[in-house]
Design a protein around this motif. Structure first.
Motif, PDB file in Angstrom:
ATOM      1  N   ASN A   1       7.814  -7.068   0.697  1.00 21.11           N
ATOM      2  CA  ASN A   1       7.397  -7.758   1.922  1.00 21.11           C
ATOM      3  C   ASN A   1       5.907  -8.088   1.867  1.00 21.11           C
ATOM      4  N   GLU A   2       5.555  -9.167   2.534  1.00 17.01           N
ATOM      5  CA  GLU A   2       4.140  -9.463   2.726  1.00 17.01           C
ATOM      6  C   GLU A   2       3.590  -8.489   3.764  1.00 17.01           C
ATOM      7  N   VAL A   3       2.386  -8.051   3.569  1.00 17.77           N
ATOM      8  CA  VAL A   3       1.746  -7.249   4.610  1.00 17.77           C
ATOM      9  C   VAL A   3       1.194  -8.220   5.658  1.00 17.77           C
ATOM     10  N   PRO A   4       1.580  -8.071   6.922  1.00 17.68           N
ATOM     11  CA  PRO A   4       1.039  -8.970   7.940  1.00 17.68           C
ATOM     12  C   PRO A   4      -0.490  -8.913   7.922  1.00 17.68           C
ATOM     13  N   VAL A   5      -1.086 -10.039   8.188  1.00 17.09           N
ATOM     14  CA  VAL A   5      -2.521 -10.140   7.991  1.00 17.09           C
ATOM     15  C   VAL A   5      -3.284  -9.105   8.805  1.00 17.09           C
ATOM     16  N   GLN A   6      -2.822  -8.845   9.983  1.00 16.09           N
ATOM     17  CA  GLN A   6      -3.540  -7.898  10.828  1.00 16.09           C
ATOM     18  C   GLN A   6      -3.379  -6.464  10.360  1.00 16.09           C
ATOM     19  N   TYR A   7      -2.469  -6.285   9.412  1.00 17.22           N
ATOM     20  CA  TYR A   7      -2.197  -4.921   8.946  1.00 17.22           C
ATOM     21  C   TYR A   7      -2.791  -4.698   7.556  1.00 17.22           C
ATOM     22  N   PHE A   8      -3.455  -5.747   7.032  1.00 14.19           N
ATOM     23  CA  PHE A   8      -3.947  -5.633   5.663  1.00 14.19           C
ATOM     24  C   PHE A   8      -4.964  -4.508   5.506  1.00 14.19           C
ATOM     25  N   GLN A   9      -4.892  -3.855   4.392  1.00 16.92           N
ATOM     26  CA  GLN A   9      -5.884  -2.845   4.064  1.00 16.92           C
ATOM     27  C   GLN A   9      -5.971  -2.745   2.543  1.00 16.92           C
ATOM     28  N   HIS A  10      -7.179  -2.518   2.059  1.00 15.04           N
ATOM     29  CA  HIS A  10      -7.338  -2.380   0.618  1.00 15.04           C
ATOM     30  C   HIS A  10      -6.748  -1.070   0.116  1.00 15.04           C
ATOM     31  N   LEU A  11      -6.462  -1.072  -1.175  1.00 11.87           N
ATOM     32  CA  LEU A  11      -5.918   0.141  -1.793  1.00 11.87           C
ATOM     33  C   LEU A  11      -7.019   0.849  -2.569  1.00 11.87           C
ATOM     34  N   ASP A  12      -6.880   2.137  -2.679  1.00 10.48           N
ATOM     35  CA  ASP A  12      -7.856   2.875  -3.487  1.00 10.48           C
ATOM     36  C   ASP A  12      -7.425   2.864  -4.949  1.00 10.48           C
ATOM     37  N   HIS A  13      -8.173   3.557  -5.779  1.00 11.22           N
ATOM     38  CA  HIS A  13      -7.892   3.483  -7.218  1.00 11.22           C
ATOM     39  C   HIS A  13      -6.545   4.096  -7.562  1.00 11.22           C
ATOM     40  N   MET A  14      -5.954   4.807  -6.641  1.00  8.25           N
ATOM     41  CA  MET A  14      -4.631   5.358  -6.918  1.00  8.25           C
ATOM     42  C   MET A  14      -3.532   4.557  -6.235  1.00  8.25           C
ATOM     43  N   GLY A  15      -3.881   3.428  -5.730  1.00 14.03           N
ATOM     44  CA  GLY A  15      -2.873   2.559  -5.138  1.00 14.03           C
ATOM     45  C   GLY A  15      -2.518   2.920  -3.706  1.00 14.03           C
ATOM     46  N   ARG A  16      -3.286   3.779  -3.100  1.00 13.09           N
ATOM     47  CA  ARG A  16      -2.990   4.146  -1.720  1.00 13.09           C
ATOM     48  C   ARG A  16      -3.875   3.358  -0.773  1.00 13.09           C
ATOM     49  N   ARG A  17      -3.347   3.088   0.385  1.00 11.69           N
ATOM     50  CA  ARG A  17      -4.165   2.376   1.365  1.00 11.69           C
ATOM     51  C   ARG A  17      -5.339   3.255   1.779  1.00 11.69           C
ATOM     52  N   MET A  18      -6.466   2.581   1.971  1.00  7.40           N
ATOM     53  CA  MET A  18      -7.677   3.294   2.369  1.00  7.40           C
ATOM     54  C   MET A  18      -7.485   3.997   3.723  1.00  7.40           C
ATOM     55  N   ASP A  19      -6.634   3.392   4.551  1.00  8.31           N
ATOM     56  CA  ASP A  19      -6.480   3.954   5.904  1.00  8.31           C
ATOM     57  C   ASP A  19      -5.289   4.904   6.006  1.00  8.31           C
ATOM     58  N   LEU A  20      -4.834   5.357   4.850  1.00  7.56           N
ATOM     59  CA  LEU A  20      -3.624   6.192   4.820  1.00  7.56           C
ATOM     60  C   LEU A  20      -3.643   7.298   5.869  1.00  7.56           C
ATOM     61  N   TYR A  21      -4.776   8.013   5.926  1.00 10.07           N
ATOM     62  CA  TYR A  21      -4.806   9.180   6.807  1.00 10.07           C
ATOM     63  C   TYR A  21      -5.253   8.852   8.220  1.00 10.07           C
ATOM     64  N   GLU A  22      -5.472   7.585   8.463  1.00 18.44           N
ATOM     65  CA  GLU A  22      -5.799   7.201   9.838  1.00 18.44           C
ATOM     66  C   GLU A  22      -4.561   6.690  10.549  1.00 18.44           C
ATOM     67  N   ARG A  23      -3.509   6.532   9.818  1.00 20.53           N
ATOM     68  CA  ARG A  23      -2.296   5.948  10.406  1.00 20.53           C
ATOM     69  C   ARG A  23      -1.120   6.903  10.278  1.00 20.53           C
ATOM     70  N   PRO A  24      -0.644   7.377  11.409  1.00 25.82           N
ATOM     71  CA  PRO A  24       0.518   8.278  11.374  1.00 25.82           C
ATOM     72  C   PRO A  24       1.696   7.667  10.636  1.00 25.82           C
ATOM     73  N   GLU A  25       1.913   6.363  10.809  1.00 22.65           N
ATOM     74  CA  GLU A  25       3.115   5.762  10.210  1.00 22.65           C
ATOM     75  C   GLU A  25       3.010   5.662   8.691  1.00 22.65           C
ATOM     76  N   LEU A  26       1.841   5.949   8.141  1.00 20.20           N
ATOM     77  CA  LEU A  26       1.720   5.933   6.684  1.00 20.20           C
ATOM     78  C   LEU A  26       1.709   7.331   6.091  1.00 20.20           C
ATOM     79  N   SER A  27       1.478   8.306   6.921  1.00 22.55           N
ATOM     80  CA  SER A  27       1.276   9.632   6.358  1.00 22.55           C
ATOM     81  C   SER A  27       2.132  10.729   6.981  1.00 22.55           C
ATOM     82  N   LEU A  28       2.875  10.432   8.027  1.00 30.86           N
ATOM     83  CA  LEU A  28       3.642  11.478   8.693  1.00 30.86           C
ATOM     84  C   LEU A  28       5.148  11.209   8.634  1.00 30.86           C
TER      85      LEU A  28
END
Ligand SMILES: [Zn+2]
Length: 1034
Positions: free
Chosen positions: A393-420
């Motif tokens: 899927n395309e990431v909706p533009v408003q949801y875009f976030q860069h990935l870190d060197h391990m391929g994880r979103r930078m905001d991983l731990y700021e978003r419950p839906e990505l980490s919980l």
């Protein structure tokens, strides 16, 4: 590899509603309506993200994961040691599965390291039917609790770095003497008769020669158990169990056996104690796929790191077989028990609420799964691969976030839906009926004011209680008052509605006597805010008992009452709950009129099932109407005789409602119990107008659902309401091969309305392992979850099949599951040895207990309503409730240490554990007993009852436990209250003296003994199952 990320906990400290910090105007609204669109064909977002890209990671979002937050503490370091912990870091590979790690089975097994096999070699060899009498019994030396389990445990788990030892259980220990019969070569054994019925369904009658041997002409019951040798089973026993235990002539021979030591067979209390000792008081971190949680009886704290807490979801096994063939072979049901609203203890974090504003939650275009930790981001963060259907899927533009060197979103731990594992989304209008935000729900109290209820004082009690209870309606967090509106109806043959508008000086009654075409005679003033209308409502509640004080009316209607409630909610355009206080079979001329169909002659016949089938027609339509409106029905029954619970309980049991029953109600006797139940029911956390969908990864899917739910199609689980006690059991089947690499992921999404009238989505995610090794499956089984599944599926099957068949299937499947383990996972050993998987070693005692439940046992002595009631209760139960129901806690109180807070350790549920000089407390979540031994010490009796000896206590009848000012009395009351707090319904304490007639009520809960109404003892059952296993293997 940096382990930093796995140590960090999400710093969700900002206001929950603003999570993610998205303002409302962010991005485009989803193009389609979601409400009712569950299961609709995939629809993409209509437009690719357009507009201005969010600036690349700002300095703040580019920071490394935040440090450990205080709420989680630092003790989770150990998890950094598991590099496969979820979600796995992925360097780049865009096509990698969400679990970009090689299969970890060896590693996972390290994490758990349960002793793989429970071997009951010694004493079980005495069960060897050909060989008994020829060799001495080998009884374990010490039956003491600490020593016994260890005797069964075999060698330690494989060392780190070594491949897993193929089949576990081959560490046939040195204990036990050489078997008397030829050792069975399990490898060379002929195929088991497991191909039998198509599909592993529980409900098909056993087929094939290897099935349950129902041999006409063979003795009805035989001395299959060692201590049963010699005499035939006595009268009521035969036939109570599936046709009795067939015994062949070969088994009839031989000298009587020595009685086996009951301590030598697996003990539930030991298993519970062991788990509590091993895992009690610990933090259970949910970051490992396929991790088996502590037992439901163990006290532990959950820390969500990517998989739903076991309080929300538990599985029958945490390692699914990779193919349908394997699943069919082992016959272990694959199921999850989901309690979406389970209470979260105060020391655990409540669910975070994610608000994506007008765009709503982000979902996979193809399978509609919601954003969760199993989505794999790629392409520098511009796309993500769905962990369920693999769609990119395309990431909706408003949801875009860069990935870190391990391929994880930078905001991983700021978003419950990505980490919980669990969290909530605020739903948009697309998820609301008619695209309108819902109104807050309403509670309607509907009181049967016929002669019996007036005479017993029940009506007065209800009205008194409501005056204080209405101040305690559930509130939104931080709110001062409850948004829930209330309304009142009284009824017998006709219905009375009340106008309690705040402007009135006196409540007004409006009568509807045409119950055939139910309508609500007033709209304005029927549903009110209690705070505003307090004076009028209290006035009404004062008047109701007097208004009907002289009534002679004993006939009632029932279906029109529910109809009236639904119509009122419809008119108010809201969801809600009906509290119906009803006492008799509705015989008055009206839709849904019932007659007594309690024909005990049907018990034990093919037609027994009809006793439990609800009458359709009016009630079926009512259920549909209720579910469509989000109208949950709670039924409080006060019957003096048969009321046809199968039928009157049908609407509650399909609308997420509860059923309570107080037979022969007397205010002095059951009043307190009823009031506690009512309070808890009114106050408990609840969601309305709910629809649940369980999505799975490719290769398997949810095929069946059990619970107080309504299914209009095969996928949407509709619940007019769902509260903290309701659990839905979901069965899964393969439709393809599962990948060991990706495991088996599932996502439960529950769309519901809060008490404040907000539409939300509650998401629970869980990831399991997959394996082509059945040993992994057996190692990851959970007996408590398995028995919940079996109880619910058997209780459903009995509506369509003779009970005898249902019981046979249960026994048959038990034997199959254990035989398959024996054949494929355990090392070769003598056929005379019963070998059980460690994780299932007490499964037989639960299964035998299930077979002896009043619902399944089929005795004419049991009331049909009781059996139907029990059936409906179990249908909505979670794992915790079925566990204690099927294996009650029996607590010796004479040994209690009055200076300690601890509850004495429970003992096994058997008569042998009672002592004449003791006092025991027994509870199973529904009933509680205090058993007084004939010789219990007078000083203890004095301290507890304030009488000099047992003889001074009134014998049969209503003994009560006074509150006295001494240590023993305080301690026992504290134990009782602490147990009561753990249970969903209040239990009335029944005091029984040894040898009193009422002792029978207590004894039927001693589940290791022979059933009072039929059914085998644990020991006999085990022997019988062992024989079945041997037949399957030869
Ligand atoms: Zn998908």
């Amino acid at each position: 590899m940096s382990q930093q990320g796995y140590v960090a906990a999400p710093p969700y400290s900002q206001a929950q509603a603003g999570m993610g910090g998205y303002s409302a105007g962010f991005g485009n609204p989803p193009p389609q309506s979601h409400y009712g669109a569950y299961g609709s064909p995939p629809q993409g977002y209509s437009a690719p993200p357009t507009g201005v890209l969010k600036p690349p990671a700002s300095s703040s979002s580019g920071m490394p994961p935040p440090p450990v937050s205080s709420q989680y503490g630092a003790n989770i370091q150990q998890n950094g040691a598991h590099p496969h912990s979820f979600p796995p870091p992925v360097a780049s590979a865009p096509s990698m599965s969400p679990y970009g790690q090689p299969p970890q089975s060896a590693f996972y097994s390290m994490a758990q390291a349960p002793p793989p096999t429970q071997q009951l070699t010694n004493q079980m060899s005495a069960m060897n039917i050909g060989g008994y009498g020829q060799r001495p019994m080998q009884v374990p030396q010490s039956p003491s609790s600490s020593a016994a389990p260890q005797q069964y445990h075999t060698s330690p788990p494989p060392a780190m770095g070594h491949p897993p030892l193929s089949p576990p259980g081959q560490q046939l220990s040195s204990f036990g003497s050489p078997p008397p019969m030829a050792t069975m070569g399990s490898v060379a054994a002929p195929p088991m008769g497991m191909s039998g019925p198509p599909g592993p369904g529980v409900h098909q009658p056993p087929l094939g020669p290897q099935g349950y041997p129902q041999q006409p002409g063979s003795p009805i019951s035989g001395p299959y158990g060692a201590q049963m040798a010699g005499p035939q089973m006595a009268g009521p026993q035969s036939g109570a169990f599936p046709g009795g235990f067939p015994g062949g002539p070969a088994q009839m021979a031989g000298p009587p056996q020595k009685k086996l030591d009951p301590d030598s067979i697996p003990s539930t209390t030991h298993v519970i104690e062991d788990d509590q000792a091993k895992r009690g008081g610990q933090v259970y971190v949910t970051n490992i796929r396929g991790q088996v949680p502590p037992l439901v009886t163990t006290d532990f704290t959950v820390q969500d790191q990517g998989n739903a807490s076991p309080r929300f979801m538990r599985c029958t096994t945490y390692s699914f077989p990779s193919t349908a063939d394997l699943a069919k072979q082992c016959k272990v049901p694959l199921a999850a028990i989901i309690k979406p609203f389970a209470t979260v203890p105060k020391n655990e974090t409540p669910l975070y609420i994610v608000n994506h504003g007008e765009t709503g939650p982000i979902r996979c275009n193809r399978c509609k799964a919601y954003m969760c930790p199993y989505m794999q981001f790629m392409d520098g963060g511009r796309r993500y691969q769905c962990g369920f259907c693999s769609c990119v899927n395309e990431v909706p533009v408003q949801y875009f976030q860069h990935l870190d060197h391990m391929g994880r979103r930078m905001d991983l731990y700021e978003r419950p839906e990505l980490s919980l594992g669990s969290y909530e989304f605020i739903a948009t209008l697309d998820y609301c009926k008619n695209n309108k935000p819902p109104n807050p729900p309403a509670y309607i109290f509907m009181i049967d004011v016929s002669y019996n209820n007036i005479k017993s004082g029940l009506v007065k009690l209800i009205c008194e209680e409501l005056k204080t209870l209405l101040d305690r309606l559930p509130q939104e967090e931080g709110a001062e008052t409850s948004p829930i509106k209330v309304g009142f109806v009284t009824y017998n043959k006709i219905l009375h509605f009340y106008n309690v508008k705040s402007a009135l000086a006196q409540p007004q009654m409006m009568v509807v006597s045409d119950v055939a075409e139910m309508f609500v005679p007033l709209l304005d003033g029927f549903l009110v805010n209690f705070q505003e209308s307090r004076a009028v409502v209290n006035n009404l509640l004062d008047q109701i008992p007097d208004m009907f004080a002289d009534t002679n009316e004993s006939e009632t209607v029932f279906a029109p009452v529910i109809q009236a409630g639904v119509e009122a909610l419809k008119a108010a355009e809201c969801s809600g709950k009906l509290f119906i206080f009803h006492s008799s079979i509705p015989t008055a001329e009206a839709p849904g009129k019932l007659k007594n169909r309690d024909d005990r002659k049907l018990v034990g016949t093919e037609k027994e099932k009809t006793l439990f089938q609800p009458l359709r027609g009016v009630y079926e339509q009512l259920t549909k109407d209720c579910v469509a409106q989000g109208c949950c029905v709670d039924l409080f029954l006060f019957p003096n005789q048969y009321v046809d619970i199968a039928t009157v309980g049908d609407v509650p049991s399909h609308t997420g409602g509860s059923i309570y029953k107080y037979s022969n109600f007397q205010v002095e006797v059951n009043g307190q119990q009823f009031v506690s139940d009512l309070r808890r029911d009114v106050e408990k956390s609840i969601g309305f107008d709910a629809i649940m969908r369980v999505r799975t990864g490719t290769g398997f899917r949810a095929t069946d659902f059990f619970g107080a739910v309504y299914m209009n199609n095969t996928t949407d689980v509709e619940m007019a309401a769902v509260d903290c006690d309701k659990a839905v059991t979901v069965e899964f089947k393969h439709d393809d091969t599962l990948s060991e690499e990706s495991g088996a992921v599932m996502q439960c999404a529950l769309l519901y309305t809060t008490i404040g009238g907000q539409r939300r989505l509650r998401i629970h995610n869980l990831s399991l392992n997959c394996s082509s090794q059945l040993s992994e499956l057996y190692k990851s089984c959970e007996t408590d979850a398995l028995i919940n599944f079996f109880a619910k599926s058997a209780y459903r099957a009995m509506l369509n099949q003779p009970l005898k068949t249902v019981r046979e299937i249960l026994v048959n499947q038990t034997a199959h599951m254990l035989a398959c383990y024996r054949k494929h996972c355990a090392s070769p050993s003598a056929a005379s040895q019963l070998i059980l998987p460690d994780a299932m070693k007490v499964f037989p005692v639960y299964m035998n207990s299930l077979l002896k439940t009043p619902t399944l046992v089929g005795s004419t002595e049991l009331s049909t309503d009781d059996r139907a009631f029990h059936r409906l209760l179990v249908n909505a139960m979670g794992v915790e409730e079925t566990q204690v129901l099927l294996y009650p806690r029996l607590i010796p109180l004479h040994t209690m240490d009055v200076s300690s807070d601890a509850i004495p350790a429970p003992v096994r549920c058997s008569e042998e554990r009672l002592s004449e000089s003791g006092i025991f407390l027994l509870e199973n979540g529904l009933s509680m007993f205090l058993w007084l031994g004939q010789a219990c010490p007078p000083d203890l009796i004095q301290n507890l009852f304030n009488v000099p000896s047992l003889g001074h206590l009134s014998s049969e009848g209503q003994m009560s436990l006074p509150v006295l000012d001494n240590a023993h009395s305080r301690k026992i009351h504290s134990i009782i209250s602490s147990i009561s707090q753990q249970r969903a319904t209040s239990m009335k304490l029944l005091i029984v003296k040894q040898k009193d007639r009422s002792e029978m009520l207590f004894r039927q809960h001693l589940v290791e003994d022979k059933g009072l109404h039929g059914g085998a003892s644990y020991m006999d059952f085990l022997c019988y199952v062992h024989r079945e296993i041997r037949q399957l293997l030869t």
